[in-house]
Design a protein around this motif. Structure first.
Motif, PDB file in Angstrom:
ATOM      1  N   SER A 259      52.770  32.644  59.064  1.00 16.86           N
ATOM      2  CA  SER A 259      51.313  32.717  59.033  1.00 16.86           C
ATOM      3  C   SER A 259      50.848  33.187  57.654  1.00 16.86           C
ATOM      4  N   VAL A 260      49.914  32.438  57.062  1.00 18.74           N
ATOM      5  CA  VAL A 260      49.469  32.732  55.692  1.00 18.74           C
ATOM      6  C   VAL A 260      47.953  32.640  55.610  1.00 18.74           C
ATOM      7  N   GLU A 261      47.352  33.587  54.903  1.00 23.62           N
ATOM      8  CA  GLU A 261      45.961  33.475  54.467  1.00 23.62           C
ATOM      9  C   GLU A 261      45.984  33.274  52.965  1.00 23.62           C
ATOM     10  N   LEU A 262      45.361  32.199  52.488  1.00 20.04           N
ATOM     11  CA  LEU A 262      45.345  31.864  51.071  1.00 20.04           C
ATOM     12  C   LEU A 262      43.910  31.883  50.572  1.00 20.04           C
ATOM     13  N   HIS A 263      43.682  32.598  49.465  1.00 25.63           N
ATOM     14  CA  HIS A 263      42.355  32.606  48.856  1.00 25.63           C
ATOM     15  C   HIS A 263      42.503  32.266  47.383  1.00 25.63           C
ATOM     16  N   GLN A 264      41.934  31.124  47.004  1.00 27.87           N
ATOM     17  CA  GLN A 264      41.896  30.694  45.609  1.00 27.87           C
ATOM     18  C   GLN A 264      40.537  31.100  45.054  1.00 27.87           C
ATOM     19  N   TRP A 265      40.536  32.062  44.140  1.00 24.85           N
ATOM     20  CA  TRP A 265      39.290  32.643  43.654  1.00 24.85           C
ATOM     21  C   TRP A 265      38.724  31.800  42.513  1.00 24.85           C
ATOM     22  N   ALA A 266      37.630  31.112  42.791  1.00 27.44           N
ATOM     23  CA  ALA A 266      37.004  30.224  41.815  1.00 27.44           C
ATOM     24  C   ALA A 266      36.451  31.006  40.630  1.00 27.44           C
ATOM     25  N   GLY A 267      36.609  30.439  39.440  1.00 26.39           N
ATOM     26  CA  GLY A 267      35.995  31.003  38.249  1.00 26.39           C
ATOM     27  C   GLY A 267      36.664  32.241  37.701  1.00 26.39           C
ATOM     28  N   THR A 268      37.827  32.629  38.241  1.00 27.21           N
ATOM     29  CA  THR A 268      38.497  33.852  37.795  1.00 27.21           C
ATOM     30  C   THR A 268      39.714  33.514  36.942  1.00 27.21           C
ATOM     31  N   PHE A 269      40.199  34.513  36.212  1.00 23.88           N
ATOM     32  CA  PHE A 269      41.450  34.361  35.479  1.00 23.88           C
ATOM     33  C   PHE A 269      42.392  35.497  35.852  1.00 23.88           C
ATOM     34  N   HIS A 270      43.623  35.393  35.430  1.00 25.70           N
ATOM     35  CA  HIS A 270      44.657  36.350  35.835  1.00 25.70           C
ATOM     36  C   HIS A 270      44.259  37.773  35.425  1.00 25.70           C
ATOM     37  N   GLY A 271      44.189  38.662  36.417  1.00 27.97           N
ATOM     38  CA  GLY A 271      43.871  40.055  36.143  1.00 27.97           C
ATOM     39  C   GLY A 271      42.405  40.357  35.948  1.00 27.97           C
ATOM     40  N   SER A 272      41.542  39.365  36.134  1.00 28.90           N
ATOM     41  CA  SER A 272      40.121  39.602  35.864  1.00 28.90           C
ATOM     42  C   SER A 272      39.489  40.575  36.847  1.00 28.90           C
ATOM     43  N   GLN A 273      40.153  40.834  37.986  1.00 26.68           N
ATOM     44  CA  GLN A 273      39.570  41.793  38.924  1.00 26.68           C
ATOM     45  C   GLN A 273      39.540  43.217  38.356  1.00 26.68           C
ATOM     46  N   ALA A 274      40.213  43.412  37.219  1.00 23.96           N
ATOM     47  CA  ALA A 274      40.153  44.722  36.558  1.00 23.96           C
ATOM     48  C   ALA A 274      38.771  45.011  35.978  1.00 23.96           C
ATOM     49  N   ILE A 275      37.940  43.987  35.845  1.00 29.80           N
ATOM     50  CA  ILE A 275      36.574  44.181  35.336  1.00 29.80           C
ATOM     51  C   ILE A 275      35.705  44.549  36.534  1.00 29.80           C
ATOM     52  N   LEU A 276      35.622  45.823  36.805  1.00 27.73           N
ATOM     53  CA  LEU A 276      35.066  46.314  38.075  1.00 27.73           C
ATOM     54  C   LEU A 276      33.575  46.060  38.231  1.00 27.73           C
ATOM     55  N   SER A 277      32.856  45.882  37.125  1.00 28.64           N
ATOM     56  CA  SER A 277      31.402  45.719  37.221  1.00 28.64           C
ATOM     57  C   SER A 277      30.994  44.323  37.664  1.00 28.64           C
ATOM     58  N   VAL A 278      31.930  43.396  37.716  1.00 30.66           N
ATOM     59  CA  VAL A 278      31.618  42.003  38.031  1.00 30.66           C
ATOM     60  C   VAL A 278      31.683  41.779  39.537  1.00 30.66           C
ATOM     61  N   GLU A 279      30.720  41.031  40.050  1.00 30.98           N
ATOM     62  CA  GLU A 279      30.599  40.856  41.504  1.00 30.98           C
ATOM     63  C   GLU A 279      31.837  40.223  42.126  1.00 30.98           C
ATOM     64  N   VAL A 280      32.403  39.199  41.494  1.00 31.56           N
ATOM     65  CA  VAL A 280      33.560  38.543  42.086  1.00 31.56           C
ATOM     66  C   VAL A 280      34.766  39.491  42.111  1.00 31.56           C
ATOM     67  N   SER A 281      34.895  40.358  41.104  1.00 31.34           N
ATOM     68  CA  SER A 281      35.977  41.344  41.096  1.00 31.34           C
ATOM     69  C   SER A 281      35.831  42.328  42.250  1.00 31.34           C
ATOM     70  N   GLN A 282      34.622  42.753  42.499  1.00 36.96           N
ATOM     71  CA  GLN A 282      34.379  43.673  43.617  1.00 36.96           C
ATOM     72  C   GLN A 282      34.758  43.031  44.937  1.00 36.96           C
ATOM     73  N   ARG A 283      34.464  41.738  45.079  1.00 38.49           N
ATOM     74  CA  ARG A 283      34.839  41.038  46.310  1.00 38.49           C
ATOM     75  C   ARG A 283      36.353  40.905  46.424  1.00 38.49           C
ATOM     76  N   GLN A 284      37.024  40.646  45.299  1.00 36.66           N
ATOM     77  CA  GLN A 284      38.478  40.521  45.326  1.00 36.66           C
ATOM     78  C   GLN A 284      39.145  41.822  45.779  1.00 36.66           C
ATOM     79  N   ILE A 285      38.717  42.921  45.195  1.00 36.06           N
ATOM     80  CA  ILE A 285      39.320  44.213  45.526  1.00 36.06           C
ATOM     81  C   ILE A 285      39.019  44.598  46.971  1.00 36.06           C
ATOM     82  N   ALA A 286      37.787  44.356  47.403  1.00 40.34           N
ATOM     83  CA  ALA A 286      37.418  44.672  48.788  1.00 40.34           C
ATOM     84  C   ALA A 286      38.226  43.832  49.771  1.00 40.34           C
ATOM     85  N   GLU A 287      38.470  42.577  49.419  1.00 44.93           N
ATOM     86  CA  GLU A 287      39.208  41.716  50.339  1.00 44.93           C
ATOM     87  C   GLU A 287      40.666  42.144  50.466  1.00 44.93           C
TER      88      GLU A 287
END
Length: 298
Positions: A259-287
């Motif tokens: 069983s797998v859940e796969l999420h391909q994050w549109a518009g992101t690059f490797h490690g970009s979730q480290a930019i905490l002020s960005v909305e998509v990063s906040q969603r990535q970390i929360a997920e």
């Protein structure tokens, strides 16, 4: 690319791993610039896990934890430690309610494969054996990590299956490094993407493998059989060399009955979730936290 992320590209360091010592210092400085996490609701303890070479770990214990995750940091198997991973490990523990055992595994090229894998596997066995002491259910121990750490998590899941080793309930793989061959479309095409590009991936694998041939435990995409592995969540970044190997690994797990859940994050690059002020990063970390919380709920 996500417009919010694009604005930060000039601030990112050049993607390079030719000088590991210098790059470790650069990563440490980058991690130190991240706003500190809220750790008021948890206990934090540094320990040494007995092994062939004792392994440093940092344990994050939130109140009323039910499960635990053995967590491996990113950094191309060359960079990173308990300090650089602290902002992420603490946030994961606080948001998921899981005990997080962050692993300070040995780094390449000074310690090539299988040193890091052996360290992580030893910590997995220790965490399962000491789960009740950690405040977790022994049957609810997951593995996970970012980037190289995600590849290590997938590798120890394969090893635990093959050796009938410690039980693993879940794999949380965020942009994992899984395939040294770099034959996918994304690996061949993304030669100048932020933070991670083809040259940096090549250097990371060269440092990690040393003179050893790539095995499935080092590069899990090489495994012929993925059946019998724990359920998984796999996240990939659209503008990342590892994107296609992550997606293909998820598909192969599904075909093998995992069983797998796969999420391909549109518009992101490797490690970009480290930019905490960005909305998509906040969603990535929360997920990541929400998925782990659900997986450990039983």
């Amino acid at each position: 690319m996500d417009p919010e992320l694009e604005a930060f590209i000039p601030l990112f360091p050049r993607a390079d791993l030719t000088d590991p010592v210098t790059e470790r210092k650069n990563l440490a400085a980058l991690a130190a610039s991240i706003p500190p996490p809220d750790t008021s609701g948890m206990q934090i303890e540094d320990r040494l896990v007995p092994a062939e070479v004792d392994v440093p770990v940092r344990i994050y214990r939130p109140r009323d934890a039910r499960g635990a995750i053995v967590w491996m940091h990113g950094g191309g198997w060359v960079m990173g430690d308990l300090e650089t991973e602290h902002p992420w490990a603490a946030r994961l523990a606080e948001s998921s309610g899981a005990v997080v055992v962050s692993v300070g595994y040995r780094l390449a090229p000074e310690n090539p494969f299988p040193a890091a894998l052996d360290d992580c596997y030893a910590v997995l066995g220790w965490a399962v054996e000491h789960a009740e002491e950690l405040g977790a259910d022994p049957g609810r121990v997951a593995v996970g990590g970012h980037s190289a750490g995600g590849g290590l998590a997938a590798g120890i899941a394969l090893r635990a299956r093959d050796e009938q080793g410690p039980p693993i309930c879940f794999q949380l793989l965020n942009q994992p490094g899984l395939d040294d061959r770099q034959e996918t479309w994304s690996a061949r095409t993304f030669t100048d993407t932020p933070w991670m590009n083809r040259d940096k991936v090549t250097a990371a694998w060269r440092h990690y493998l040393g003179s050893a041939p790539a095995s499935p435990y080092a590069a899990p995409a090489r495994a012929d059989d993925l059946s019998g592995l724990p359920p998984a969540y796999i996240a990939s970044a659209e503008l990342c060399p590892s994107r296609d190997e992550d997606i293909e690994y998820a598909l192969r797990l599904l075909r093998a009955g995992v069983s797998v859940e796969l999420h391909q994050w549109a518009g992101t690059f490797h490690g970009s979730q480290a930019i905490l002020s960005v909305e998509v990063s906040q969603r990535q970390i929360a997920e990541l936290a929400a998925v782990l919380r659900r997986a450990l709920a039983g």
